[in-house]
Design an enzyme around this catalytic site. Structure first.
Site, PDB file in Angstrom:
ATOM      1  N   CYS A 143      -6.286   5.021  -5.133  1.00 10.97           N
ATOM      2  CA  CYS A 143      -5.653   4.245  -4.065  1.00 10.97           C
ATOM      3  C   CYS A 143      -4.134   4.370  -4.132  1.00 10.97           C
ATOM      4  O   CYS A 143      -3.480   3.714  -4.944  1.00 10.97           O
ATOM      5  CB  CYS A 143      -6.067   2.775  -4.170  1.00 10.97           C
ATOM      6  SG  CYS A 143      -5.288   1.729  -2.932  1.00 10.97           S
ATOM      7  N   CYS A 181      -2.215   1.126  -3.301  1.00 12.92           N
ATOM      8  CA  CYS A 181      -2.182   0.132  -4.386  1.00 12.92           C
ATOM      9  C   CYS A 181      -1.239   0.576  -5.506  1.00 12.92           C
ATOM     10  O   CYS A 181      -0.464  -0.221  -6.017  1.00 12.92           O
ATOM     11  CB  CYS A 181      -3.574  -0.058  -4.994  1.00 12.92           C
ATOM     12  SG  CYS A 181      -4.920  -0.036  -3.825  1.00 12.92           S
ATOM     13  N   ASP A 182      -1.336   1.835  -5.911  1.00  9.56           N
ATOM     14  CA  ASP A 182      -0.669   2.265  -7.148  1.00  9.56           C
ATOM     15  C   ASP A 182       0.548   3.171  -6.940  1.00  9.56           C
ATOM     16  O   ASP A 182       1.296   3.412  -7.890  1.00  9.56           O
ATOM     17  CB  ASP A 182      -1.695   2.994  -8.048  1.00  9.56           C
ATOM     18  CG  ASP A 182      -2.860   2.084  -8.411  1.00  9.56           C
ATOM     19  OD1 ASP A 182      -2.611   0.874  -8.587  1.00  9.56           O
ATOM     20  OD2 ASP A 182      -4.005   2.555  -8.497  1.00  9.56           O
TER      21      ASP A 182
END
Ligand code: NAP
Length: 321
Positions: A139, A142-143
């Site tokens: 992701c 997200c990261d």
């Protein structure tokens, strides 16, 4: 807010399993049609859509919209129309799809829409599992911010790999896209956009064989598809986008699945089990996009509503005789 705990006593008209765009749209249509509607979701509302940094091809948003924002709006729309939200995970336990009143995760309903979506596929190479969360990610939204100013690799050649690589290029100093063939599978417009970026490099015709690092990713070893000498590419992060697997493990032997595990439906979203429908990425179909997920969800809920009305009509006729 989603509720914990079972609603065993209550029999919903429509129980939607999964809170991605297909499930949320089924809930919008079901609740709006006056069905007593609930959505079961185990995690974050919006499914994969909520992890997309930007959705640029959903009509009505000419500048694109963040996946999480679109998810929040769909959730709010379903909630305002009267759908209820339950926290739970569908599994083999407490599952009965064959009876007239069905049970999923302990919740009972006359009609069920399966909208459990798909999850990122794993490469299955050494280092992938061990370094998950320590440089290995599925992701970028997200990261990605953890890799500001650093070198990252994106593995895959489809729409997800190419669009998420373009997102990462805004943060990372360098993005290296590794794809196993010499042509991208992704839409040409996405590929053109990616290749125009100054800090993106592609390594075509390469297969990753190992992710290395002790407490964080340090390098990825790749090879040509026919073998050849290994090449070690030094990176700080690895984003894997090699496709999706449907979330249908718990449905084996219940509904018909195709050879890749996707649920087979008719054109009105009915599975082979009466009263059970499927919608979105979990369904065997040609095009997996937010817009086709929402279309499936709408159709599944409307078919469920029509089938319930028909059942009611038949019941009245039988009782009136
Ligand atoms: P995908 O379209 O199935 O692409 C998977 C990619 O990973 C392919 O390029 C494939 O290579 C490669 N691959 C598969 N297994 C591999 C392995 N073991 N090792 C190395 N490479 C491997 O998956 P996706 O990109 O996640 O997209 C899923 C669906 O969502 C698609 O229908 C896509 O169109 C849709 N989507 C759309 C958008 C958008 O429209 N903006 C954005 C994201 C996703 P080959 O090409 O050689 O098979």
């Amino acid at each position: 807010m989603p509720r914990n705990g079972a609603s065993e006593e209550r029999v919903w008209d429509l129980l939607v399993v999964g809170g991605g765009p297909a499930g949320l749209t089924a809930a919008i249509y079901g609740a709006r049609a006056g069905l007593d509607t609930a959505v079961i979701e185990r995690g974050q509302m919006g499914g994969q859509m909520a992890t997309a940094h930007r959705v640029e091809n959903y009509p009505g948003f000419p500048d694109g919209i963040e996946g999480a924002e679109l998810a929040a709006r769909m959730y709010e729309q379903a909630r305002r129309l009267g759908a209820e939200f339950l926290v739970g995970e569908a599994g083999r336990k407490d599952l009965d799809l064959g009876s007239p009143v069905k049970t999923v995760a302990g919740h009972r309903a006359r009609r069920v829409v399966l909208a459990t979506g798909a999850r990122p596929r794993r490469l299955g190479i050494p280092g992938e599992e061990r370094l998950l969360g320590r440089g290995v990610s599925y992701c970028a939204t997200c990261d990605g911010p953890f890799f500001r100013g650093r070198r990252v690799m994106v593995i895959g050649g489809g729409d997800s790999a190419v669009s998420e690589a373009a997102f990462l290029a805004k943060l990372a100093s360098k993005v290296i896209v590794v794809h196993r063939r010499d042509r991208f599978r992704a839409a040409p417009a996405l590929v053109r956009g990616l290749l125009a970026l100054g800090n993106v490099e592609t390594m075509m015709g390469r297969i990753p064989v190992e992710i290395e690092g002790d407490d964080a990713v340090r390098a990825v070893t790749v090879r040509g598809p026919a073998g050849g000498p290994p090449e070690k590419v030094e990176v700080d992060g690895v984003f894997i986008y090699i496709g999706l697997d449907p979330e249908t493990g718990f449905l084996e032997g219940e509904v018909d699945l195709d050879r890749n595990g996707y649920i087979i439906t008719d054109r009105a979203m009915r599975t082979r089990l009466p009263g059970v429908y499927a919608a979105g990425d979990v369904r065997a179909k040609e095009l997996r996009q937010v817009v086709t997920a929402t279309a499936d969800g709408a159709l599944a809920a409307m078919t469920a509503e029509r089938d319930l009305a028909e059942e009611e009509h038949q019941r009245r006729r039988t009782n009136g005789r």
